[in-house]
Design a protein around this motif. Structure first.
Motif, PDB file in Angstrom:
ATOM      1  N   LEU A  77       0.853  -1.186   0.000  1.00  0.00           N
ATOM      2  CA  LEU A  77       0.000   0.000   0.000  1.00  0.00           C
ATOM      3  C   LEU A  77       0.891   1.239   0.000  1.00  0.00           C
ATOM      4  O   LEU A  77       1.815   1.351   0.807  1.00  0.00           O
ATOM      5  CB  LEU A  77      -0.889  -0.006   1.249  1.00  0.00           C
ATOM      6  CG  LEU A  77      -1.779   1.218   1.473  1.00  0.00           C
ATOM      7  CD1 LEU A  77      -2.795   1.346   0.349  1.00  0.00           C
ATOM      8  CD2 LEU A  77      -2.477   1.107   2.826  1.00  0.00           C
ATOM      9  N   VAL A  78       0.610   2.155  -0.907  1.00  0.00           N
ATOM     10  CA  VAL A  78       1.410   3.363  -1.032  1.00  0.00           C
ATOM     11  C   VAL A  78       0.481   4.541  -1.339  1.00  0.00           C
ATOM     12  O   VAL A  78      -0.557   4.361  -1.972  1.00  0.00           O
ATOM     13  CB  VAL A  78       2.488   3.198  -2.130  1.00  0.00           C
ATOM     14  CG1 VAL A  78       1.850   2.955  -3.482  1.00  0.00           C
ATOM     15  CG2 VAL A  78       3.439   4.386  -2.169  1.00  0.00           C
TER      16      VAL A  78
ATOM     17  N   LYS B  81      -0.223   6.639  -9.094  1.00  0.00           N
ATOM     18  CA  LYS B  81      -1.580   7.195  -9.121  1.00  0.00           C
ATOM     19  C   LYS B  81      -2.571   6.115  -8.669  1.00  0.00           C
ATOM     20  O   LYS B  81      -2.287   4.927  -8.819  1.00  0.00           O
ATOM     21  CB  LYS B  81      -1.933   7.638 -10.539  1.00  0.00           C
ATOM     22  CG  LYS B  81      -0.949   8.607 -11.169  1.00  0.00           C
ATOM     23  CD  LYS B  81      -1.314   8.882 -12.617  1.00  0.00           C
ATOM     24  CE  LYS B  81      -0.323   9.827 -13.275  1.00  0.00           C
ATOM     25  NZ  LYS B  81      -0.672  10.087 -14.697  1.00  0.00           N
ATOM     26  N   PRO B  82      -3.720   6.510  -8.177  1.00  0.00           N
ATOM     27  CA  PRO B  82      -4.716   5.496  -7.774  1.00  0.00           C
ATOM     28  C   PRO B  82      -5.060   4.534  -8.907  1.00  0.00           C
ATOM     29  O   PRO B  82      -5.316   3.349  -8.648  1.00  0.00           O
ATOM     30  CB  PRO B  82      -5.914   6.351  -7.366  1.00  0.00           C
ATOM     31  CG  PRO B  82      -5.315   7.628  -6.878  1.00  0.00           C
ATOM     32  CD  PRO B  82      -4.140   7.868  -7.783  1.00  0.00           C
ATOM     33  N   GLU B  83      -5.019   4.998 -10.133  1.00  0.00           N
ATOM     34  CA  GLU B  83      -5.343   4.120 -11.258  1.00  0.00           C
ATOM     35  C   GLU B  83      -4.257   3.081 -11.547  1.00  0.00           C
ATOM     36  O   GLU B  83      -4.442   2.198 -12.385  1.00  0.00           O
ATOM     37  CB  GLU B  83      -5.635   4.926 -12.528  1.00  0.00           C
ATOM     38  CG  GLU B  83      -4.588   5.963 -12.872  1.00  0.00           C
ATOM     39  CD  GLU B  83      -4.961   7.350 -12.374  1.00  0.00           C
ATOM     40  OE1 GLU B  83      -5.435   7.483 -11.212  1.00  0.00           O
ATOM     41  OE2 GLU B  83      -4.768   8.312 -13.139  1.00  0.00           O
ATOM     42  N   ASP B  84      -3.133   3.182 -10.859  1.00  0.00           N
ATOM     43  CA  ASP B  84      -2.087   2.155 -10.968  1.00  0.00           C
ATOM     44  C   ASP B  84      -2.383   0.963 -10.053  1.00  0.00           C
ATOM     45  O   ASP B  84      -1.656  -0.039 -10.097  1.00  0.00           O
ATOM     46  CB  ASP B  84      -0.723   2.726 -10.602  1.00  0.00           C
ATOM     47  CG  ASP B  84      -0.243   3.775 -11.588  1.00  0.00           C
ATOM     48  OD1 ASP B  84       0.313   4.810 -11.133  1.00  0.00           O
ATOM     49  OD2 ASP B  84      -0.408   3.575 -12.803  1.00  0.00           O
TER      50      ASP B  84
ATOM     51  N   GLN C 238       0.247  -7.498  -5.214  1.00  0.00           N
ATOM     52  CA  GLN C 238      -0.744  -6.426  -5.178  1.00  0.00           C
ATOM     53  C   GLN C 238      -0.074  -5.088  -4.902  1.00  0.00           C
ATOM     54  O   GLN C 238       0.720  -4.961  -3.958  1.00  0.00           O
ATOM     55  CB  GLN C 238      -1.786  -6.706  -4.102  1.00  0.00           C
ATOM     56  CG  GLN C 238      -2.818  -5.596  -3.909  1.00  0.00           C
ATOM     57  CD  GLN C 238      -3.810  -5.512  -5.063  1.00  0.00           C
ATOM     58  OE1 GLN C 238      -4.348  -6.536  -5.497  1.00  0.00           O
ATOM     59  NE2 GLN C 238      -4.071  -4.307  -5.536  1.00  0.00           N
ATOM     60  N   VAL C 239      -0.418  -4.105  -5.700  1.00  0.00           N
ATOM     61  CA  VAL C 239      -0.019  -2.724  -5.447  1.00  0.00           C
ATOM     62  C   VAL C 239      -1.294  -1.907  -5.321  1.00  0.00           C
ATOM     63  O   VAL C 239      -2.121  -1.899  -6.230  1.00  0.00           O
ATOM     64  CB  VAL C 239       0.861  -2.167  -6.579  1.00  0.00           C
ATOM     65  CG1 VAL C 239       1.136  -0.681  -6.352  1.00  0.00           C
ATOM     66  CG2 VAL C 239       2.167  -2.944  -6.672  1.00  0.00           C
ATOM     67  N   THR C 240      -1.445  -1.253  -4.191  1.00  0.00           N
ATOM     68  CA  THR C 240      -2.621  -0.419  -3.952  1.00  0.00           C
ATOM     69  C   THR C 240      -2.159   1.013  -3.700  1.00  0.00           C
ATOM     70  O   THR C 240      -1.343   1.249  -2.816  1.00  0.00           O
ATOM     71  CB  THR C 240      -3.432  -0.929  -2.746  1.00  0.00           C
ATOM     72  OG1 THR C 240      -3.816  -2.287  -2.981  1.00  0.00           O
ATOM     73  CG2 THR C 240      -4.666  -0.079  -2.532  1.00  0.00           C
ATOM     74  N   VAL C 241      -2.686   1.929  -4.492  1.00  0.00           N
ATOM     75  CA  VAL C 241      -2.309   3.334  -4.370  1.00  0.00           C
ATOM     76  C   VAL C 241      -3.504   4.101  -3.830  1.00  0.00           C
ATOM     77  O   VAL C 241      -4.565   4.152  -4.453  1.00  0.00           O
ATOM     78  CB  VAL C 241      -1.878   3.919  -5.726  1.00  0.00           C
ATOM     79  CG1 VAL C 241      -1.391   5.357  -5.548  1.00  0.00           C
ATOM     80  CG2 VAL C 241      -0.784   3.056  -6.358  1.00  0.00           C
ATOM     81  N   SER C 242      -3.315   4.679  -2.664  1.00  0.00           N
ATOM     82  CA  SER C 242      -4.406   5.437  -2.038  1.00  0.00           C
ATOM     83  C   SER C 242      -4.312   6.912  -2.414  1.00  0.00           C
ATOM     84  O   SER C 242      -3.219   7.463  -2.576  1.00  0.00           O
ATOM     85  CB  SER C 242      -4.344   5.277  -0.524  1.00  0.00           C
ATOM     86  OG  SER C 242      -3.141   5.827  -0.022  1.00  0.00           O
ATOM     87  N   SER C 243      -5.471   7.527  -2.529  1.00  0.00           N
ATOM     88  CA  SER C 243      -5.501   8.948  -2.925  1.00  0.00           C
ATOM     89  C   SER C 243      -5.442   9.875  -1.722  1.00  0.00           C
ATOM     90  O   SER C 243      -5.553   9.449  -0.590  1.00  0.00           O
ATOM     91  CB  SER C 243      -6.771   9.226  -3.728  1.00  0.00           C
ATOM     92  OG  SER C 243      -7.901   8.866  -2.970  1.00  0.00           O
TER      93      SER C 243
END
Length: 123
Positions: free
Chosen positions: A11-12, A87-90, A118-123
């Motif tokens: 998570l990033v 970006k969140p869309e990544d 899993q890569v989760t990009v938070s806004s």
């Protein structure tokens, strides 16, 4: 047989960076292209980046060009994907694939796949 194992996801926050690694075992991938693909929720698997066997050529999806960098270390039988300005869309599961033969952009060009990270990009 080639076994591929991705690592480095997590998570990033948006704007952050993550470095993914792909460890190959069972057979050397030094003579083949390596690719990275991703699959977001409810989406098809899509091309992200690829690198030729000697690193002389790289290919990127337009959506990641200038932000992601693919590399490899043939001595270690490893591939890498440095992802910056995320970006969140990544957000997606990221897969490495090898060996690549034919168009680097196509899923069908690769014979073996890792389990994904899993890569989760938070806004």
């Amino acid at each position: 047989q080639v076994q591929l194992a991705e690592s480095g996801g997590g998570l990033v926050q948006a704007g952050g960076s993550v470095r993914l690694s792909c460890a190959a075992s069972g057979r050397t991938i030094s003579y083949y292209a390596v690719g990275w693909f991703r699959q977001g929720p409810g989406k098809e698997r899509e091309f992200v980046a690829a690198i030729s066997w000697n690193g002389d050529h790289t290919w990127y999806a337009d959506s990641v060009k200038g932000r992601f960098t693919i590399s490899r270390d043939n001595a270690k039988n490893m591939g890498y994907l440095q992802m910056n300005s995320l970006k969140p869309e990544d957000t997606a599961v990221y897969y490495c694939a090898a060996p690549g033969s034919g168009s680097p952009y196509l899923v069908s060009s690769y014979g073996y796949w890792g389990q994904g990270t899993q890569v989760t990009v938070s806004s």
